[in-house]
Design a protein around this motif. Structure first.
Motif, PDB file in Angstrom:
ATOM      1  N   ALA A  56      11.304 -14.106 132.298  1.00 33.53           N
ATOM      2  CA  ALA A  56      10.264 -13.639 133.221  1.00 33.53           C
ATOM      3  C   ALA A  56       9.198 -14.695 133.483  1.00 33.53           C
ATOM      4  N   VAL A  57       8.959 -15.598 132.515  1.00 31.33           N
ATOM      5  CA  VAL A  57       7.884 -16.582 132.666  1.00 31.33           C
ATOM      6  C   VAL A  57       8.352 -18.024 132.487  1.00 31.33           C
ATOM      7  N   GLY A  58       9.626 -18.256 132.178  1.00 31.67           N
ATOM      8  CA  GLY A  58      10.123 -19.622 132.030  1.00 31.67           C
ATOM      9  C   GLY A  58      10.051 -20.129 130.603  1.00 31.67           C
ATOM     10  N   PHE A  59      10.144 -21.444 130.469  1.00 34.48           N
ATOM     11  CA  PHE A  59      10.123 -22.080 129.152  1.00 34.48           C
ATOM     12  C   PHE A  59       8.694 -22.497 128.796  1.00 34.48           C
ATOM     13  N   GLY A  60       8.380 -22.395 127.517  1.00 30.88           N
ATOM     14  CA  GLY A  60       7.050 -22.797 127.092  1.00 30.88           C
ATOM     15  C   GLY A  60       6.871 -22.586 125.604  1.00 30.88           C
ATOM     16  N   GLY A  61       5.629 -22.621 125.181  1.00 27.89           N
ATOM     17  CA  GLY A  61       5.357 -22.463 123.764  1.00 27.89           C
ATOM     18  C   GLY A  61       3.894 -22.210 123.507  1.00 27.89           C
ATOM     19  N   GLY A  62       3.600 -22.044 122.247  1.00 26.47           N
ATOM     20  CA  GLY A  62       2.231 -21.794 121.832  1.00 26.47           C
ATOM     21  C   GLY A  62       2.169 -21.674 120.325  1.00 26.47           C
ATOM     22  N   VAL A 121      -6.602 -12.428 127.326  1.00 31.19           N
ATOM     23  CA  VAL A 121      -6.658 -12.852 128.729  1.00 31.19           C
ATOM     24  C   VAL A 121      -5.309 -13.463 129.089  1.00 31.19           C
ATOM     25  N   ALA A 122      -4.943 -13.368 130.346  1.00 31.61           N
ATOM     26  CA  ALA A 122      -3.646 -13.900 130.756  1.00 31.61           C
ATOM     27  C   ALA A 122      -3.654 -14.230 132.243  1.00 31.61           C
ATOM     28  N   GLY A 123      -2.889 -15.249 132.582  1.00 27.94           N
ATOM     29  CA  GLY A 123      -2.587 -15.582 133.962  1.00 27.94           C
ATOM     30  C   GLY A 123      -1.081 -15.761 134.055  1.00 27.94           C
ATOM     31  N   MET A 124      -0.387 -14.766 134.576  1.00 27.93           N
ATOM     32  CA  MET A 124       1.071 -14.726 134.545  1.00 27.93           C
ATOM     33  C   MET A 124       1.649 -14.905 135.938  1.00 27.93           C
ATOM     34  N   ASN A 125       2.702 -15.696 136.028  1.00 28.15           N
ATOM     35  CA  ASN A 125       3.468 -15.842 137.256  1.00 28.15           C
ATOM     36  C   ASN A 125       4.819 -15.162 137.040  1.00 28.15           C
ATOM     37  N   LEU A 126       5.059 -14.086 137.787  1.00 20.27           N
ATOM     38  CA  LEU A 126       6.193 -13.210 137.536  1.00 20.27           C
ATOM     39  C   LEU A 126       6.979 -12.949 138.814  1.00 20.27           C
ATOM     40  N   ASN A 127       8.063 -12.189 138.661  1.00 20.50           N
ATOM     41  CA  ASN A 127       8.884 -11.779 139.794  1.00 20.50           C
ATOM     42  C   ASN A 127       8.922 -10.260 139.876  1.00 20.50           C
ATOM     43  N   PHE A 128       8.866  -9.743 141.091  1.00 22.17           N
ATOM     44  CA  PHE A 128       8.995  -8.313 141.327  1.00 22.17           C
ATOM     45  C   PHE A 128      10.293  -8.088 142.080  1.00 22.17           C
ATOM     46  N   TYR A 129      11.112  -7.137 141.568  1.00 25.71           N
ATOM     47  CA  TYR A 129      12.445  -6.932 142.130  1.00 25.71           C
ATOM     48  C   TYR A 129      12.580  -5.619 142.888  1.00 25.71           C
ATOM     49  N   MET A 142      10.353 -10.896 144.825  1.00 23.73           N
ATOM     50  CA  MET A 142       9.110 -11.478 145.315  1.00 23.73           C
ATOM     51  C   MET A 142       8.353 -12.065 144.138  1.00 23.73           C
ATOM     52  N   GLN A 143       7.763 -13.222 144.322  1.00 22.42           N
ATOM     53  CA  GLN A 143       6.965 -13.852 143.286  1.00 22.42           C
ATOM     54  C   GLN A 143       5.512 -13.393 143.402  1.00 22.42           C
ATOM     55  N   TYR A 144       4.887 -13.193 142.251  1.00 26.79           N
ATOM     56  CA  TYR A 144       3.482 -12.810 142.267  1.00 26.79           C
ATOM     57  C   TYR A 144       2.804 -13.326 141.010  1.00 26.79           C
ATOM     58  N   SER A 145       1.501 -13.433 141.063  1.00 28.66           N
ATOM     59  CA  SER A 145       0.693 -13.819 139.895  1.00 28.66           C
ATOM     60  C   SER A 145      -0.162 -12.632 139.488  1.00 28.66           C
ATOM     61  N   LEU A 146      -0.350 -12.491 138.176  1.00 32.41           N
ATOM     62  CA  LEU A 146      -1.140 -11.406 137.624  1.00 32.41           C
ATOM     63  C   LEU A 146      -2.168 -12.021 136.686  1.00 32.41           C
ATOM     64  N   PHE A 179       0.650 -11.805 145.670  1.00 28.16           N
ATOM     65  CA  PHE A 179       2.035 -12.123 146.020  1.00 28.16           C
ATOM     66  C   PHE A 179       2.085 -13.476 146.713  1.00 28.16           C
ATOM     67  N   GLU A 180       3.067 -14.283 146.296  1.00 23.76           N
ATOM     68  CA  GLU A 180       3.151 -15.654 146.792  1.00 23.76           C
ATOM     69  C   GLU A 180       4.330 -15.884 147.720  1.00 23.76           C
ATOM     70  N   GLY A 181       5.114 -14.883 147.960  1.00 22.40           N
ATOM     71  CA  GLY A 181       6.264 -15.049 148.848  1.00 22.40           C
ATOM     72  C   GLY A 181       7.078 -13.781 148.891  1.00 22.40           C
ATOM     73  N   GLY A 182       8.175 -13.819 149.607  1.00 23.90           N
ATOM     74  CA  GLY A 182       9.048 -12.665 149.700  1.00 23.90           C
ATOM     75  C   GLY A 182       9.236 -12.241 151.138  1.00 23.90           C
TER      76      GLY A 182
END
Length: 369
Positions: A56-62, A121-129, A142-146, A179-182
């Motif tokens: 849902a959010v790709g590769f990363g770490g923390g 707190v969060a800034g998420m870039n996700l997909n809505f199906y 559709m891509q969106y940020s939350l 929403f960033e596209g779709g």
């Protein structure tokens, strides 16, 4: 300069190689690496790496820093005395998602009261199906940020000396969805969600962190309303049943049945979704979603646990009730090490395969929360 370097090297060697220092991380009972004394007697922290391969959010770490304090009360028969747990965590991924949170868990009065608090707190870039996302529905993607923050407060009380608890949970979030596209032009939305949940819980687990035996069952009914600080009105319910068992000291298992449903007026990002290892969060959503996961466990040695698991889930609209929805299946394997024996805390990883991809998870404690 050379004298300073030599002095620092001497100090470092003394700390890391002296018997007194090394004994802090070695369990005198079995001679294995163990963080119990460091956490409970030396006010130490346990660094928990966060390796994210969540689709849902790709590769990363923390990194999460977990602090524990030993309970001063005697444990209930057959159970660990739950420690007080507090910590902070932060993460970031390659699709631009990032977030952080602080958390606090405490039990008191001989485990008659239990409290959980989280602020993040969060800034998420996700997909809505779409309302229900299944393989083949990518035309709705559709891509969106939350972006925003959230607060969770949970307090529950044991009923007498039984395994039953009654409690309440308050959840608040202030989120902006862009929403960033779709295929459909959708406006930016900003919502406050304030919800109070009444809950009933049954908990006979031998350990609240990494249980091996017992049952954990909970029914929650959320009421999101303007009366609780939000600007949306909807209801959300959840039933979560987890069971853990041992056939003997080597073989055991676990199972989880999870169902969530909403009245249909919830915002799209709060819709129930299939929650299984191997499936991206919010990938398959609907007005109602349910899943069943089974796990077989093998413990050839008390410190090590290997597992194989599999499950399936469905998401559906309120009117359909799973009649025409497909089943999303998953399977995988896992490995755990008992990192802190005195509190029964395991760490390890899972590798799970879903309908579309393979996902790797770092796990601290139970995989089911």
């Amino acid at each position: 300069m050379k004298k300073k370097i030599l002095l620092l090297a001497t100090i470092f060697t003394h700390l890391t190689c002296s018997p007194s220092w090394g004994s802090v991380f070695i369990d005198p009972e079995d001679g294995y690496l163990d963080a119990s004394r460091w956490l409970l007697e030396h006010s130490g922290f346990l660094p928990v790496p966060i390796i994210i391969t969540e689709p849902a959010v790709g590769f990363g770490g923390g990194l999460a820093l977990v602090f524990m304090e030993r309970s001063t009360e005697a444990p209930r028969p057959g159970h660990f005395a739950p420690p007080t747990i507090k910590g902070v965590a932060a993460f970031a991924t390659d699709n631009g998602s990032a977030g952080g949170a602080g958390f606090y868990v405490r039990n008191w009065d001989e485990d008659r009261w239990r409290y959980l608090g989280v602020l993040g707190v969060a800034g998420m870039n996700l997909n809505f199906y779409g309302s229900v996302g299944f393989p083949g529905s990518e035309d709705l993607k559709m891509q969106y940020s939350l972006d925003g923050f959230f607060l969770l407060q949970d307090l529950r009380r044991r009923l007498g000396e039984s395994n039953w608890f009654l409690g309440a949970r308050y959840l608040y979030s202030d989120l902006k969805a862009t929403f960033e596209g779709g295929n459909l032009p959708l406006p930016e939305t900003e919502n406050r969600n304030g919800g109070l949940a009444l809950l009933i819980n049954y908990d006979s687990r031998d350990n609240t962190l990494s249980p091996l035996t017992g049952v954990q069952g909970e029914l929650r009914y959320y009421m999101f309303s303007e009366n609780f600080g939000g600007n949306l009105n909807y209801n959300l319910s959840a039933a979560d049943i987890q069971t853990f068992w041992k056939w003997n000291e080597i073989w055991g298992g676990a199972a989880r049945l999870l169902t969530r449903w909403t009245d249909g007026s919830a915002p799209f990002y709060a819709k129930p979704y299939i929650d299984l290892r191997g499936i991206a969060k919010q990938r398959y959503q609907g007005d109602i979603a349910g899943s069943l996961e089974l796990e077989l466990r093998w413990r050839p040695q008390p410190r090590w646990q290997f597992s194989a698991f599999g499950g399936g889930g469905k998401a559906s609209t309120e009117n359909d009730l799973f009649k025409s929805s497909d089943t999303a299946d998953t399977y995988g394997v896992g490995l755990r090490y008992l990192m802190a024996r005195l509190v029964g805390f395991q760490m390890g990883f899972d590798v799970a395969r879903g309908p579309e991809e393979t996902v790797f998870y770092i796990q601290a404690g139970s995989a089911w929360f």
